[in-house]
Write an enzyme that holds these catalytic residues in place. Sequence first.
Site, PDB file in Angstrom:
ATOM      1  N   ASN A 133      10.347 -27.455  31.068  1.00 21.27           N
ATOM      2  CA  ASN A 133       9.916 -28.480  30.121  1.00 21.27           C
ATOM      3  C   ASN A 133       9.119 -27.878  28.966  1.00 21.27           C
ATOM      4  O   ASN A 133       8.266 -27.014  29.188  1.00 21.27           O
ATOM      5  CB  ASN A 133       9.044 -29.509  30.848  1.00 21.27           C
ATOM      6  N   HIS A 184       6.584 -21.900  32.144  1.00 21.56           N
ATOM      7  CA  HIS A 184       6.956 -21.759  33.556  1.00 21.56           C
ATOM      8  C   HIS A 184       8.336 -22.360  33.769  1.00 21.56           C
ATOM      9  O   HIS A 184       8.728 -23.302  33.077  1.00 21.56           O
ATOM     10  CB  HIS A 184       5.929 -22.416  34.477  1.00 21.56           C
ATOM     11  N   ASP A 196       4.983 -24.796  44.009  1.00 22.89           N
ATOM     12  CA  ASP A 196       4.373 -25.913  43.272  1.00 22.89           C
ATOM     13  C   ASP A 196       3.468 -26.704  44.221  1.00 22.89           C
ATOM     14  O   ASP A 196       3.818 -26.974  45.375  1.00 22.89           O
ATOM     15  CB  ASP A 196       5.480 -26.810  42.701  1.00 22.89           C
ATOM     16  N   HIS A 231      10.784 -24.063  36.621  1.00 23.81           N
ATOM     17  CA  HIS A 231      10.859 -24.670  37.955  1.00 23.81           C
ATOM     18  C   HIS A 231      12.155 -24.224  38.628  1.00 23.81           C
ATOM     19  O   HIS A 231      13.227 -24.307  38.011  1.00 23.81           O
ATOM     20  CB  HIS A 231      10.918 -26.199  37.854  1.00 23.81           C
TER      21      HIS A 231
HETATM   22  P1  5GP Z   1       5.436 -29.202  33.996  1.00 24.02           P
HETATM   23  O1  5GP Z   1       5.324 -30.690  34.128  1.00 24.02           O
HETATM   24  O2  5GP Z   1       4.417 -28.663  33.019  1.00 24.02           O
HETATM   25  O3  5GP Z   1       6.825 -28.701  33.736  1.00 24.02           O
HETATM   26  O4  5GP Z   1       5.095 -28.629  35.424  1.00 24.02           O
HETATM   27  C1  5GP Z   1       3.818 -28.345  35.880  1.00 24.02           C
HETATM   28  C2  5GP Z   1       3.927 -28.168  37.377  1.00 24.02           C
HETATM   29  O5  5GP Z   1       2.808 -27.433  37.814  1.00 24.02           O
HETATM   30  C3  5GP Z   1       3.936 -29.485  38.154  1.00 24.02           C
HETATM   31  O6  5GP Z   1       5.101 -29.541  38.952  1.00 24.02           O
HETATM   32  C4  5GP Z   1       2.667 -29.416  38.982  1.00 24.02           C
HETATM   33  O7  5GP Z   1       2.827 -29.953  40.263  1.00 24.02           O
HETATM   34  C5  5GP Z   1       2.379 -27.923  39.042  1.00 24.02           C
HETATM   35  N1  5GP Z   1       0.970 -27.577  39.119  1.00 24.02           N
HETATM   36  C6  5GP Z   1      -0.029 -28.044  38.312  1.00 24.02           C
HETATM   37  N2  5GP Z   1      -1.192 -27.467  38.642  1.00 24.02           N
HETATM   38  C7  5GP Z   1      -0.924 -26.599  39.656  1.00 24.02           C
HETATM   39  C8  5GP Z   1      -1.729 -25.705  40.409  1.00 24.02           C
HETATM   40  O8  5GP Z   1      -2.938 -25.589  40.221  1.00 24.02           O
HETATM   41  N3  5GP Z   1      -1.099 -24.959  41.368  1.00 24.02           N
HETATM   42  C9  5GP Z   1       0.248 -25.070  41.604  1.00 24.02           C
HETATM   43  N4  5GP Z   1       0.759 -24.292  42.574  1.00 24.02           N
HETATM   44  N5  5GP Z   1       1.041 -25.912  40.911  1.00 24.02           N
HETATM   45  C10 5GP Z   1       0.452 -26.665  39.956  1.00 24.02           C
END
Ligand code: 5GP
Length: 138
Positions: free
Chosen positions: A88, A101, A32, A103
């Site tokens: 999420n 995705h 991340d 985590h």
């Molecule tokens: P969500 O909030 O949708 O469950 O998680 C999205 C996650 O993706 C966040 O933890 C954020 O830091 C990560 N993220 C968003 N854009 C990118 C990216 O371009 N590259 C990487 N490696 N992580 C990303």
Amino acid sequence: MTDTNCIFCRIAGGDIPSSTVYEDEQFRVILDLSPAAKGHALILTKQHYANIFEIDEEVLRDLIVLAKKVAGAMKETLHCEGVNIVQNNGERAGQTVFHFHLHVIPRYADDGQQIGWKPGTSDPDEQAELAKKIGGAL
Ligand code: 5GP
Ligand code: ZN
């Protein structure tokens, strides 16, 4: 299906570089960009599914087995004391990237993170009603 407008489709497909931990035909595991703790990884599907409601069940089965392996590898190599598996669905639930995705977050004594919820209260009658309602739809 993949979506060229979706950032995780592009990362999963290798069009955008990422810190890749693992890759196979179905998944790419990346670190991340804004980690909750050292080694925070995301398991991305290569196919585009927006969320848990859309993901293919076979893919999901393989994904959870991979999550177990990733968690084990973190324990072995990073010596984390615990691992949170977080996923999420929907803006209300904190989803910010609308491509499925998972985590995998290694936890350390001094990581300063709080991943959780504020415990509420429950009423036995309401619990019984809710259990019946949800269970009835399975
Ligand atoms: P969500 O909030 O949708 O469950 O998680 C999205 C996650 O993706 C966040 O933890 C954020 O830091 C990560 N993220 C968003 N854009 C990118 C990216 O371009 N590259 C990487 N490696 N992580 C990303
Ligand atoms: Zn996508």
